[in-house]
Design a protein around this motif. Structure first.
Motif, PDB file in Angstrom:
ATOM      1  N   ILE A 110      56.323  -2.438  54.232  1.00  0.00           N
ATOM      2  CA  ILE A 110      56.325  -3.262  53.020  1.00  0.00           C
ATOM      3  C   ILE A 110      55.003  -4.012  52.912  1.00  0.00           C
ATOM      4  N   LYS A 111      54.354  -3.855  51.780  1.00  0.00           N
ATOM      5  CA  LYS A 111      53.108  -4.575  51.498  1.00  0.00           C
ATOM      6  C   LYS A 111      53.285  -5.337  50.192  1.00  0.00           C
ATOM      7  N   ALA A 112      52.442  -6.317  49.978  1.00  0.00           N
ATOM      8  CA  ALA A 112      52.470  -7.055  48.720  1.00  0.00           C
ATOM      9  C   ALA A 112      51.035  -7.248  48.238  1.00  0.00           C
ATOM     10  N   ALA A 113      50.889  -7.247  46.941  1.00  0.00           N
ATOM     11  CA  ALA A 113      49.559  -7.416  46.341  1.00  0.00           C
ATOM     12  C   ALA A 113      49.689  -8.208  45.058  1.00  0.00           C
ATOM     13  N   GLY A 114      48.588  -8.814  44.664  1.00  0.00           N
ATOM     14  CA  GLY A 114      48.564  -9.483  43.374  1.00  0.00           C
ATOM     15  C   GLY A 114      48.816  -8.488  42.258  1.00  0.00           C
ATOM     16  N   ALA A 115      49.390  -8.949  41.152  1.00  0.00           N
ATOM     17  CA  ALA A 115      49.719  -8.060  40.038  1.00  0.00           C
ATOM     18  C   ALA A 115      48.477  -7.412  39.436  1.00  0.00           C
TER      19      ALA A 115
END
Length: 530
Positions: free
Chosen positions: A501-506
């Protein structure tokens, strides 16, 4: 090989092997860039811009793919600077990269690779077969943290764009092994530089070059490789890789915009991040699993009955539900469900407290036992898992002391066998089952069954047979048999299979996730309107 969350001296598993094809079968070239996993991108990609990528790991300490102390963040930086002959796609399958195709002889002993034409290194020098011969030779000589397991007896340049690899016996996982960071292609003789000089500012064919790096620093900055062989890529100008100390900092940095991308998103925060319109969460079915390893040479866990008792005392369904927040599934075998030939129907030991008590009563510790659980720190969910295990084993008369240490200490003590049983997270480097079995259950292997010292002659023989058997029903049956024996012997306890799971700015688009934890950045672009 296979790894762990802060991941050990690099990783202990291998996966996704291609079919062992006859000489007439040819894998056709693919010149297109890898597909992006960003389904929400709109409009045309925009070139330019800089991003910060924050990770929960140690700083980059080496850019040598054959460094035997290589840790995960090093390995995950190498694929930005160097290419391999084949590269893993989002399904974990090897796809053409510096090689456009390959052929395998009928006897499985000779693999012939056709190389991509027109590729140059970041210094402008031409890439050719001599670079491949040198790189594979160096890998064989040095081994490193992820040595080649293939029985290679010869690597030759047939011509400038053809390389022949000769094996002493068939080896099905070869293509997968050539698709991971440790098989990076370097310029022949390191472009005439000594090792210190070369790896301080490496020359590669990958999408980025090293712009700024101090091994004593927590940061490394990559810059666009203007010589990259895929036209128009990468889009970004620079990527700043940095590290943070804990899960909370990862979440705070991506929410505040201080980091554009964060790695290893804590599962407890996935729902929170998904609710944030300024953040995009991405995941991929991975080769990860949370796992307990038993030191089978220790006083308590040398007893098969005690190990079986522990396995049956832990309710994996309840533990997974409590600790993965819907991002994981309960494990049944040491080969993760996303890896080829994982047998989720294997006759595994089930949760049964009464059966666990009976196993313990019949063991050499009928009155109960005491043991210390070594836990790799840094993860809230892993701490919760340890507490659940402690409470579960108390029910059957096993007194557990939890000893939580930092990743560096864990990966010093665990490989040295300085533990009784240990809790961490592992991840395969490839999707081929040999990657897992060679490292985790092969007593003759380089890790002595991943430092559990488990040694079953039948399993060892089957592991070897699995390597030389072409993909198909016969190979599947071999790995089912391995998983059944191991499930009954229980040298480890696989708790759950978890997602990457990764997250990034929109504003960030084009992020590509690979099941082994790799993040491809060449397709990443920034939407200036976001």
């Amino acid at each position: 090989m296979q790894r762990t969350t802060a991941r050990p001296p690099r990783r202990a598993l291998r996966a996704s092997a291609a079919l062992l094809l006859p000489a007439t079968a040819l894998i056709l070239a693919s010149c297109a860039a890898p597909a992006t996993s960003d389904a929400d991108a709109t409009g045309d990609p925009v070139a330019g811009g800089d991003i910060t990528f924050a990770r929960l790991s140690s700083p980059v300490t080496s850019l040598d793919p054959h460094d035997d102390t290589l840790i995960t963040i090093n390995a995950y930086t190498l694929d930005k600077v160097f290419d391999t002959l084949y590269a893993l796609d989002e399904e974990g399958e090897p796809q053409p990269s510096l090689a456009t195709s390959y052929e395998v002889s009928d006897d499985g002993l000779t693999w012939t690779f056709s190389l991509r034409d027109g590729v140059v290194f970041s210094d402008g020098s031409a890439f050719d077969a001599a670079d491949v011969v040198y790189s594979i030779g160096r890998h064989l000589d040095l081994g490193g943290a992820l040595p080649l397991g293939a029985p290679i007896i010869g690597v030759t340049a047939v011509d400038d764009h053809t390389v022949e690899i000769v094996l002493s016996e068939p080896y099905t996982p070869l293509l997968s092994e050539l698709s991971v960071f440790s098989s990076s292609i370097l310029p022949e003789d390191l472009a005439g530089l000594d090792e210190d000089e070369f790896f301080a500012d490496p020359i590669g064919t990958g999408p980025f070059t090293v712009e700024e790096w101090d091994p004593s620093s927590t940061e490394l900055t990559l810059a666009r490789n203007d010589e990259y062989w895929v036209e128009g890529l990468p889009y970004l100008d620079t990527v700043r890789l940095t590290t943070v100390d804990d899960d909370n900092q990862l979440v705070q940095q991506v929410q505040s915009g201080q980091a554009d991308i964060v790695d290893d998103v804590p599962i407890a925060n996935v729902e929170e991040l998904e609710a944030n319109g300024d953040v995009r969460v991405q995941s991929v079915g991975s080769w990860n699993q949370d796992i307990v390893f038993f030191n089978t040479t220790s006083d308590v866990f040398s007893d098969r009955g005690v190990r079986r008792a522990v396995v049956q005392a832990v309710d994996r369904d309840a533990l997974t539900e409590a600790t993965t927040f819907g991002t994981g599934t309960p494990a049944r075998t040491f080969i993760a469900s996303t890896i080829r030939y994982s047998d989720q129907d294997v006759d595994a030991l089930e949760y049964d407290v009464d059966a666990a008590k009976d196993e313990l009563a019949a063991s050499e510790h009928p009155e109960g036992a005491a043991a210390t659980l070594l836990v790799e720190g840094g993860s809230q969910s892993r701490a919760q898992q340890a507490q659940i295990i402690q409470a579960s084993l108390a029910e059957i008369g096993v007194d557990v002391e939890i000893e939580t240490v930092d990743s560096a200490t864990f990966w010093t003590r665990f490989p040295a066998g300085d533990y009784e049983f240990a809790l961490s997270t592992t991840i395969a480097d490839t999707g081929d089952p040999d990657n897992v079995s060679s490292w985790q259950v092969d007593g003759d292997g380089v890790t002595q069954a991943f430092y559990t010292y488990y040694d079953n002659d039948e399993v060892d023989a089957l592991v070897k047979e699995g390597r030389i058997t072409p993909d198909g029903d016969e190979r599947a049956a071999i790995y089912s048999q391995i998983q059944e024996i191991v499930a009954q012997d229980s040298p480890s306890l696989s708790l759950d299979y978890v997602s990457e799971i990764k997250a990034a700015g929109a504003h960030v688009h084009g992020l590509q996730l690979i099941p082994n934890g790799t993040v491809r950045l060449e397709n990443v672009w920034i939407d200036p309107q976001s």
